[in-house]
Design a protein around this motif. Structure first.
Motif, PDB file in Angstrom:
ATOM      1  N   VAL A  28      41.415 -37.618  91.975  1.00  0.00           N
ATOM      2  CA  VAL A  28      41.860 -38.961  91.603  1.00  0.00           C
ATOM      3  C   VAL A  28      40.635 -39.857  91.639  1.00  0.00           C
ATOM      4  O   VAL A  28      39.939 -39.917  92.657  1.00  0.00           O
ATOM      5  N   GLY A  29      40.358 -40.499  90.528  1.00  0.00           N
ATOM      6  CA  GLY A  29      39.200 -41.388  90.456  1.00  0.00           C
ATOM      7  C   GLY A  29      37.892 -40.673  90.748  1.00  0.00           C
ATOM      8  O   GLY A  29      36.972 -41.263  91.295  1.00  0.00           O
ATOM      9  N   GLY A  30      37.814 -39.382  90.431  1.00  0.00           N
ATOM     10  CA  GLY A  30      36.590 -38.624  90.628  1.00  0.00           C
ATOM     11  C   GLY A  30      36.448 -37.976  91.992  1.00  0.00           C
ATOM     12  O   GLY A  30      35.490 -37.257  92.240  1.00  0.00           O
ATOM     13  N   THR A  31      37.402 -38.202  92.895  1.00  0.00           N
ATOM     14  CA  THR A  31      37.361 -37.616  94.234  1.00  0.00           C
ATOM     15  C   THR A  31      38.455 -36.569  94.369  1.00  0.00           C
ATOM     16  O   THR A  31      39.633 -36.862  94.134  1.00  0.00           O
ATOM     17  N   VAL A  32      38.081 -35.349  94.743  1.00  0.00           N
ATOM     18  CA  VAL A  32      39.077 -34.286  94.928  1.00  0.00           C
ATOM     19  C   VAL A  32      39.929 -34.628  96.152  1.00  0.00           C
ATOM     20  O   VAL A  32      39.405 -34.881  97.236  1.00  0.00           O
ATOM     21  N   ILE A  33      41.250 -34.634  95.934  1.00  0.00           N
ATOM     22  CA  ILE A  33      42.179 -34.996  97.010  1.00  0.00           C
ATOM     23  C   ILE A  33      42.971 -33.797  97.522  1.00  0.00           C
ATOM     24  O   ILE A  33      43.748 -33.929  98.464  1.00  0.00           O
ATOM     25  N   GLY A  34      42.788 -32.639  96.901  1.00  0.00           N
ATOM     26  CA  GLY A  34      43.492 -31.452  97.360  1.00  0.00           C
ATOM     27  C   GLY A  34      43.490 -30.375  96.307  1.00  0.00           C
ATOM     28  O   GLY A  34      42.905 -30.530  95.236  1.00  0.00           O
ATOM     29  N   SER A  35      44.157 -29.279  96.637  1.00  0.00           N
ATOM     30  CA  SER A  35      44.260 -28.144  95.738  1.00  0.00           C
ATOM     31  C   SER A  35      45.731 -27.854  95.501  1.00  0.00           C
ATOM     32  O   SER A  35      46.535 -27.884  96.436  1.00  0.00           O
ATOM     33  N   VAL A  94      50.968 -30.544  92.677  1.00  0.00           N
ATOM     34  CA  VAL A  94      50.366 -31.648  91.910  1.00  0.00           C
ATOM     35  C   VAL A  94      51.179 -32.916  92.128  1.00  0.00           C
ATOM     36  O   VAL A  94      50.635 -33.987  92.419  1.00  0.00           O
ATOM     37  N   GLU A  95      52.488 -32.810  92.030  1.00  0.00           N
ATOM     38  CA  GLU A  95      53.357 -33.972  92.232  1.00  0.00           C
ATOM     39  C   GLU A  95      53.197 -34.543  93.639  1.00  0.00           C
ATOM     40  O   GLU A  95      53.135 -35.761  93.819  1.00  0.00           O
ATOM     41  N   ARG A  96      53.123 -33.654  94.639  1.00  0.00           N
ATOM     42  CA  ARG A  96      52.977 -34.096  96.033  1.00  0.00           C
ATOM     43  C   ARG A  96      51.652 -34.846  96.222  1.00  0.00           C
ATOM     44  O   ARG A  96      51.606 -35.901  96.860  1.00  0.00           O
ATOM     45  N   LEU A  97      50.569 -34.306  95.656  1.00  0.00           N
ATOM     46  CA  LEU A  97      49.254 -34.953  95.787  1.00  0.00           C
ATOM     47  C   LEU A  97      49.228 -36.307  95.080  1.00  0.00           C
ATOM     48  O   LEU A  97      48.680 -37.280  95.614  1.00  0.00           O
ATOM     49  N   ILE A  98      49.825 -36.373  93.903  1.00  0.00           N
ATOM     50  CA  ILE A  98      49.881 -37.641  93.172  1.00  0.00           C
ATOM     51  C   ILE A  98      50.710 -38.653  93.951  1.00  0.00           C
ATOM     52  O   ILE A  98      50.333 -39.824  94.067  1.00  0.00           O
TER      53      ILE A  98
END
Length: 84
Positions: free
Chosen positions: A39-46, A53-57
């Motif tokens: 998100v915004g160029g920073t990896v927030i998870g795998s 994907v939905e959970r991370l978003i």
């Protein structure tokens, strides 16, 4: 969040710099293969599947924004059906 919205959202080629959320190609990791999500160029998870994907978003506070405009999610290194 609608899984169908995520499935059909694909930014134009070359638009990765403009996409708010990028789901990258499958990579090997300490917990097995997954797709890095940034998100915004920073990896927030795998992510190992759509639910991840939905959970991370959602965790990033972007679920409403993605619902309103699913094109802000770019799929790189494989379409949304690629998880291995």
């Amino acid at each position: 969040m609608s899984t169908e919205a995520l499935r059909t959202s694909e930014a134009a080629p070359g638009a990765a710099g403009e996409a708010l959320v990028v789901v990258f190609a499958v990579e090997s990791g300490p917990d097995g293969p997954g797709r890095p999500v940034a998100v915004g160029g920073t990896v927030i998870g795998s992510a190992r599947n759509y639910a991840d994907v939905e959970r991370l978003i959602d965790r990033a506070g972007l679920a409403d924004l993605v619902r309103a405009d699913p094109t802000i999610v770019a799929w790189r290194g494989g379409d949304p059906d690629r998880w291995s």
